[in-house]
Enzyme design. Structure first.
Site, mmCIF file in Angstrom:
data_model
loop_
_atom_site.group_PDB
_atom_site.id
_atom_site.type_symbol
_atom_site.label_atom_id
_atom_site.label_comp_id
_atom_site.label_asym_id
_atom_site.label_seq_id
_atom_site.Cartn_x
_atom_site.Cartn_y
_atom_site.Cartn_z
ATOM 1 N N GLU A 158 0.826 -1.211 0.000
ATOM 2 C CA GLU A 158 0.000 0.000 0.000
ATOM 3 C C GLU A 158 0.863 1.265 0.000
ATOM 4 O O GLU A 158 0.604 2.226 0.724
ATOM 5 C CB GLU A 158 -0.958 0.010 1.197
ATOM 6 C CG GLU A 158 -2.068 -1.016 1.092
ATOM 7 C CD GLU A 158 -3.169 -0.806 2.111
ATOM 8 O OE1 GLU A 158 -4.343 -1.021 1.773
ATOM 9 O OE2 GLU A 158 -2.862 -0.419 3.259
ATOM 10 N N GLU A 232 -6.366 -7.611 -0.773
ATOM 11 C CA GLU A 232 -6.950 -7.557 0.567
ATOM 12 C C GLU A 232 -8.450 -7.322 0.419
ATOM 13 O O GLU A 232 -8.889 -6.199 0.208
ATOM 14 C CB GLU A 232 -6.311 -6.449 1.415
ATOM 15 C CG GLU A 232 -4.877 -6.736 1.809
ATOM 16 C CD GLU A 232 -4.326 -5.713 2.786
ATOM 17 O OE1 GLU A 232 -5.134 -4.951 3.367
ATOM 18 O OE2 GLU A 232 -3.089 -5.668 2.954
#
Length: 583
Positions: A158, A232
């Site tokens: 991320e 995710e």
């Protein structure tokens, strides 16, 4: 040997269409004797892959020390996954977030006062390269290109939510390749951060937990060709102290999963099995207010903290069966549970008087940070002498994270980072009194710019406007409890104290430690660190894995930071208490 490739629409494995049906399972949050059980349950739910982060801070606790055994025996975990017929998505960071202490970055990096983490700072990238070399050299046989289970490896994590330095990501990718990673690489970001965190020539994937069709369409708009994947797929959430236990309706999560699979996308549940932040390993968030994460990482997952299938397990299994074969086997039942209703802790040792026997004093002109003391977790005890009696004002610029203040061993107050507290007034009984400040690292920040999170007393420390110039610092990592001078006692200490008791077990089984009437601290069973407890909740029990127990006599130690109950009893029950829920 399996070869993973991509075409214009999806993945190919050995030239045939392939879809990742994966679930997060962090080996470092599960007792190693339970890895096989959790992996088997992943396969029985219909998964073909498991995903795991790699916590740099545990594997390399000091620059010259690397750990790859015991609960960190990643090669063994990969062997067990392969034996179960599961592939692996490996996410070595170096930054992992994961609601894990410091996002997995080792605290010793922060001993450099001006280091820039997750950047091309030469000190940081040199440390990363060394970590990758130590980690990946023994993992090469586990890559799919060499017949192992690891199909793909993630670059950073991320990163688009943190920065936009493509050259930094390119260095990480080159470093992975230079160390033998010849399987596909991928990045993952939330959809709004996709472009900032993407790397040309590397598969970009998305993280989300709702509005699945919308987010997949946005991913396709930005990436017209190639696989769609939710690396995710958030099916639950983590908890923080002082809030409620977060849960998500199983039917709602199953509908979102159906949308993902109907779109032809691959998926990785975050989490399939969350596990536990044992010891001092929980992280924290700081979006203008510091919020530490609880010990449990149950995450409202398909497998709960004890590895038992939940309603989500059954609901997800039914959805997966619409799109892929699911093993013809019943849903596994819950594991046996142990109950020991009342255990009295008969021996105690006060922390402050015992400190000299637990650690050495380090003298300094100012309080030293944990990082300067080469300390990762636990507490630091700071002491100085108060020159005059009467009213006094203590002012601390930065408390990281919770400071208990004592004068001559008597508690006079608490300063909490979470409440933005910096000053405390008290009365000094005599000239020459000793000021003691016990500081707890409640978890280094794991997300955002706050990851530069040094611990202890930072900045100026003033007594009536003057900086004391003589301090002692005593690191208390509490990695072992062997030197604690326990003695029988009938009184309850007024300050921090260790309490010890024994209980008998006929047949070890999973259980939950309940600390009714206790305030705040940590607990160990047979030397195994269960984690933190805190009466503010939501979590009111601690998971005890069956392998921690033994047939016969067992030991429990509780470090209570405040006054514990007069009875000094705890209980082991068959059910957890994670607190009132919030959807």
């Amino acid at each position: 040997m399996p070869v993973l490739q991509t075409d214009q629409t999806g993945f190919l494995l050995d030239g045939k269409p392939f879809r990742f049906l994966s679930g997060g399972l962090h080996y470092f949050r599960v007792h190693p004797e339970q890895w096989r059980d959790r992996l088997r349950k992943a396969r029985l739910m219909g998964l073909n892959t498991v995903e795991t982060y790699v916590p740099w801070n545990l594997h390399q606790p000091r620059p010259d020390r690397f750990v790859l055994d015991g609960g960190l025996d990643l090669p063994r975990f990969l062997d067990l996954a392969a034996a179960e017929g599961l592939y692996v998505l490996l996410r070595p960071g170096p930054y992992i977030c994961a609601e894990w202490e410091g996002g997995g970055l080792p605290s010793w990096l922060l001993a450099e006062p001006d280091i820039r983490l997750r950047s091309r700072d030469p000190r940081f990238v040199a440390a990363v390269d060394d970590f990758f070399h130590r980690l990946l050299t023994p993992l090469r046989p586990y890559l799919a290109s060499r017949g192992g289970p690891v199909l793909a490896v993630q670059v950073e994590n991320e990163y688009g939510a943190y920065g936009d330095d493509t050259a930094y990501l390119e260095h990480l990718a080159d470093s992975l390749r230079a160390r033998g990673v010849d399987v596909p690489l991928f990045t993952c970001d939330q959809p709004v951060d996709l472009e900032r965190g993407a790397l040309p020539g590397v598969l970009a994937t998305a993280n989300f937990g709702s509005r699945s069709a919308h987010h997949l369409a946005a991913l396709r708009a930005q990436r017209p060709e190639g696989p769609l994947m939710a690396t995710e797929f958030w099916i639950g959430w983590f908890d923080r102290w002082g809030a409620r236990h977060v849960v998500r309706d199983p039917d709602d999560a199953a509908r979102e999963l159906d949308e993902v699979l109907a779109a032809g996308a691959s998926v990785n549940f975050y989490m399939f099995h969350g596990g536990t932040n044992f010891g001092f390993t929980n992280g924290a968030n700081d979006k203008h207010t510091y919020r530490p994460t609880v010990t449990s990482y149950d995450y409202d997952s398909p497998l709960d903290e004890a590895g038992d299938p939940t309603e989500k397990y059954t609901a997800f299994r039914a959805v997966i069966a619409k799109y892929a074969p699911v093993p013809d086997a019943p849903v596994p039942g819950p594991s046996p549970k142990l109950t020991v209703p009342a255990v009295t802790l008969t021996r105690s040792a006060e922390l402050l008087p015992s400190a000299d026997g637990l650690t050495s004093r380090i003298a300094s002109r100012r309080p030293l940070t944990m990082e300067e003391l080469e300390q990762d977790f636990g507490f630091v005890l700071y002491e100085t002498t108060l020159p005059v009696r009467g009213p006094a004002l203590l002012e601390i610029e930065h408390v990281r994270d919770r400071a208990q203040v004592f004068v001559d061993g008597q508690p006079v107050g608490v300063l909490e980072r979470e409440n933005h507290e910096h000053a405390l007034a008290f009365t000094v009984p005599r000239s020459g009194s000793v000021l003691s400040v016990l500081v707890e690292n409640q978890g280094r920040v794991n997300y955002g710019q706050g990851i530069h999170d040094r611990k202890g007393l930072l900045g100026s420390v003033l007594l009536d406007g003057v900086e004391p110039s003589a301090w002692t610092n005593r690191p208390l990592p509490l990695a072992t409890l062997t030197d604690i001078p326990f003695a029988a006692t009938t009184t309850t200490p007024v300050g921090p104290a260790f309490h010890r008791g024994e209980f008998d077990v006929t047949e070890p089984a999973d259980t939950y430690l309940h600390l009714d009437g206790w305030t705040k601290g940590n607990a160990w069973v047979n030397g195994f660190p269960l984690g933190r407890y805190w009466s503010r909740g939501p979590q009111k029990s601690l998971y005890v894995p069956a392998p921690v127990l033994r047939a016969g006599t067992n030991e429990i130690v509780v470090l209570e930071l405040h006054a514990g109950p007069r009875s000094r009893t705890v209980g082991f029950r068959a059910t957890p208490d994670l607190g009132p829920t919030e959807e």
